[in-house]
Write a protein that holds these residues in place. Structure first.
Motif, short mmCIF file in Angstrom:
data_model
loop_
_atom_site.label_atom_id
_atom_site.label_comp_id
_atom_site.label_asym_id
_atom_site.label_seq_id
_atom_site.Cartn_x
_atom_site.Cartn_y
_atom_site.Cartn_z
N ARG A 32 48.33 50.70 54.47
CA ARG A 32 46.80 50.27 53.66
C ARG A 32 46.38 48.81 54.68
N ILE A 33 47.80 47.75 54.65
CA ILE A 33 46.99 46.26 56.25
C ILE A 33 46.71 47.23 56.62
N VAL A 34 47.31 48.23 57.89
CA VAL A 34 46.56 48.90 59.09
C VAL A 34 45.14 49.32 58.97
N VAL A 35 44.72 50.50 57.96
CA VAL A 35 43.78 51.16 57.02
C VAL A 35 42.37 49.99 57.13
N PHE A 36 42.59 48.44 56.77
CA PHE A 36 41.94 47.90 56.17
C PHE A 36 41.92 46.92 57.21
N SER A 37 42.64 46.78 58.62
CA SER A 37 42.35 46.91 59.45
C SER A 37 41.93 47.37 60.65
N ILE A 84 44.95 54.84 50.20
CA ILE A 84 45.02 53.45 51.39
C ILE A 84 43.35 53.46 51.61
N CYS A 85 42.63 53.68 50.91
CA CYS A 85 41.03 53.21 51.19
C CYS A 85 41.43 51.60 51.22
N PRO A 86 40.52 50.82 52.33
CA PRO A 86 40.06 49.30 51.91
C PRO A 86 39.70 48.91 51.05
N HIS A 87 38.78 49.66 50.90
CA HIS A 87 38.01 48.87 49.10
C HIS A 87 38.61 48.83 47.87
N GLY A 88 39.44 50.04 47.57
CA GLY A 88 40.79 50.00 46.28
C GLY A 88 41.62 49.11 47.01
N PHE A 89 42.15 48.88 47.91
CA PHE A 89 42.90 48.11 47.71
C PHE A 89 42.77 46.55 48.03
N ILE A 90 41.24 46.20 48.54
CA ILE A 90 40.79 44.66 47.90
C ILE A 90 40.36 44.76 46.62
N LEU A 141 26.11 49.74 57.63
CA LEU A 141 26.55 50.03 56.42
C LEU A 141 27.60 50.21 55.30
N PHE A 142 28.56 50.35 55.76
CA PHE A 142 30.31 49.62 55.38
C PHE A 142 30.36 48.01 55.25
N LEU A 147 30.25 44.98 50.57
CA LEU A 147 29.79 43.97 49.57
C LEU A 147 29.80 44.33 47.91
N ILE A 148 29.02 45.29 47.86
CA ILE A 148 28.43 46.18 46.72
C ILE A 148 29.56 46.36 45.85
N ALA A 149 31.40 46.89 46.75
CA ALA A 149 32.39 46.90 45.75
C ALA A 149 32.82 45.93 45.63
N ILE A 150 32.96 45.11 46.63
CA ILE A 150 33.59 43.58 45.21
C ILE A 150 32.70 43.16 44.88
N VAL A 151 31.54 42.62 44.58
CA VAL A 151 31.11 42.53 43.05
C VAL A 151 31.14 42.98 42.09
N PHE A 152 31.78 44.35 42.38
CA PHE A 152 32.04 45.38 41.07
C PHE A 152 33.08 45.43 40.68
N TYR A 153 34.46 45.05 41.57
CA TYR A 153 35.42 44.98 40.89
C TYR A 153 35.68 43.74 40.56
N PHE A 154 34.84 42.62 41.41
CA PHE A 154 34.87 41.60 40.90
C PHE A 154 34.42 41.37 38.95
N LEU A 155 33.57 41.85 38.56
CA LEU A 155 32.60 42.00 37.19
C LEU A 155 32.83 43.29 36.33
N TYR A 156 33.50 44.08 36.54
CA TYR A 156 34.24 45.12 36.00
C TYR A 156 35.88 45.43 36.57
N ASP A 157 36.02 46.17 34.70
CA ASP A 157 37.93 46.30 34.61
C ASP A 157 38.12 47.70 35.42
N GLU A 158 38.72 48.03 35.28
CA GLU A 158 39.39 49.77 35.41
C GLU A 158 38.61 50.22 37.12
N MET A 159 38.68 49.34 37.72
CA MET A 159 38.09 49.28 39.14
C MET A 159 36.49 50.62 39.04
N ALA A 160 36.25 50.15 38.40
CA ALA A 160 34.47 51.00 38.43
C ALA A 160 34.38 51.22 39.31
#
Length: 471
Positions: A32-37, A84-90, A141-142, A147-160
């Motif tokens: 996951r670290i490699v893919v995120f990097s 191993i998705c970078p968004h899911g990882f963070i 694009l990415f 940024l959208i993913a980070i906002v949603f992860y911070f606001l909502y639970d259960e990996m919405a």
């Protein structure tokens, strides 16, 4: 919690090499670290080097992540890229200290993700084919999605974000049903469990011990966190598309995803990219329609042929899928909605298996060289750039067209299995079959027609770019 278990022969976690790759948490964390990097660096590099000489950014996203981490793995092992998705990882870390709110009902709709992908990506892609392929546009694009993913992860639970907003979330959930693996648990060991460690370990608040009974892995992304919490969790090899031959709770967004992506990718690319190279390109209805509107409308930079190829592909796909199953439902004397959302899952192989033909061919045409040369460029490696492994003149590459035929044959088989789930007379199912299979038959006929056109009329004399821009 179970600390030791004798695993079945079909359990991947018990296999020497695959067990390590899919279960070892240290290895998965490193991966996951490699893919995120790579994700982060490719995005940064797209802003740093915005020129057309930057091949690294496009190679990572369009030659590595999408074709191999998505299409190839979805049709085989399932949603392992989500694991191993970078968004899911963070996202798992952000959610821990986030607000943990429940996502509002108006946002809790799995159709949101596929709508973003269908309109925000494919519709724009066919009108402006080179737009997203530029390093800057790809990076932008990415970055926006991140940024959208980070906002949603911070606001909502259960990996919405993963469940409803991610553009490929519903895509991976729908097409993963074609794969031959399933995460579940050993029932006997779970029967006396009182700690539910697998549930506590799941960031998505899922219950792995219920997957087998439901014949569904729900929103599981195969992150394998539950497997480290309890040894009773198994990752088993099953028959291909096993879940599609039995009942499960259907998801309407998944069925529409199967149809719309078949239209946007398989059918449109056959119209525009494949038949667009034929000598009779000007005779096709989408080209004639484009020429007609071009005669009195200035479309500017819009690829009008690509636009109308896309629109016709969507029209035909909806006509044959919705219209065909509607007629079939009348023949079987069953409610249309029940028939549509039961039988619609049979369309899954058309893109995800048929798409392997395109992936395999372009691996030799460009993907392999793009990936290698991209790494050489981005990391300043002391190596020579490599040439594509094949060109369109190499006829042996066309052997991969076999996947197109496997796609529609497997779709026919799944449709037969899905028809068995409907309660009506067998003779009515037989009569209804060709109507329910209208989209599959159309896809099959299109593949044979492409072969006929190139064999009879040959290839267009000029390159694809020239004739699509001709006025």
């Amino acid at each position: 919690m179970v600390n030791f278990i004798k695993r079945d022969k079909t359990d991947i976690f018990g296999m020497p090499i695959l067990g390590f790759l899919f279960k070892n948490q240290k290895f998965l964390w490193l991966l996951r670290i490699v893919v995120f990097s790579l994700f982060f660096y490719a995005t940064y590099y797209g802003f740093y080097n915005q020129s057309s000489e930057n091949i690294f950014t496009s190679a990572i996203f369009w030659s590595l992540f999408w074709p191999f981490f998505m299409v190839v793995t979805l049709s085989t092992f399932g949603r392992i890229f989500c694991g191993i998705c970078p968004h899911g990882f963070i996202g798992k870390y952000i959610t821990k200290f986030g607000l943990k709110k429940k996502i509002p009902n108006f946002l809790n709709n799995k159709a949101i993700g596929i709508t973003i992908l269908f309109i925000g990506w494919w519709f724009i892609y066919y009108m402006f084919p080179s737009f997203y392929k530029t390093p800057f546009a790809t990076a932008l694009l990415f970055l926006v999605l991140s940024l959208i993913a980070i906002v949603f992860y911070f606001l909502y639970d259960e990996m919405a974000y993963c469940k409803v907003i991610c553009p490929i979330g519903t895509v991976t959930r729908a097409f993963s049903k074609v794969s031959f693996t399933k995460l579940e648990t050993y029932t006997q060991e779970c029967s006396s469990c009182k700690t539910f460690d697998c549930v506590k370990a799941c960031s998505y608040n899922l219950k792995p011990f219920s997957f087998a009974k439901k014949n569904s892995m729900e929103d599981c992304t195969l992150c394998m966190d539950c497997s480290s919490a309890c040894e009773a969790v198994a990752f088993k090899v099953k028959k291909p598309s096993f879940s599609l031959f039995s009942k499960f709770k259907v998801n309407k967004a998944e069925v529409w995803t199967l149809i719309l992506l078949t239209a946007a990718i398989s059918i449109t690319m056959s119209f525009h990219h494949a038949l667009g190279r034929s000598a009779i390109v000007e005779e096709f209805i989408w080209v004639k329609t484009a020429r007609y509107f071009e005669s009195f409308i200035n479309f500017g930079l819009v690829d009008t042929i690509g636009l109308f190829a896309f629109l016709y592909a969507v029209f035909f796909s909806l006509l044959f899928s919705v219209g065909g199953i509607y007629i079939a439902s009348k023949i079987m004397k069953l409610p249309f909605e029940k028939s549509f959302y039961t039988l619609g899952y049979a369309f899954a192989p058309l893109f995800i298996i048929g798409g392997l033909s395109h992936i395999a061919e372009f691996f030799f045409y460009s993907y392999a060289s793009n990936i290698v040369n991209g790494f050489i460029q981005a990391f300043s490696l002391d190596m020579q750039y490599i040439q594509p492994l094949a060109t369109r003149k190499d006829k042996w590459v066309h052997i991969f067209n076999i996947f197109n035929h496997i796609g529609y044959l497997w779709a026919f088989i799944i449709l037969i299995g899905r028809l068995k789930l409907l309660e009506t007379k067998r003779v009515l199912k037989v009569v209804a079959f060709p109507f329910a299979a209208s989209l599959i038959i159309f896809y099959m006929g299109l593949n044979f027609y492409k072969g006929y056109v190139f064999k009879t009329y040959g290839v267009y004399k000029h390159n694809h770019t020239q004739h699509t821009k001709a006025k």
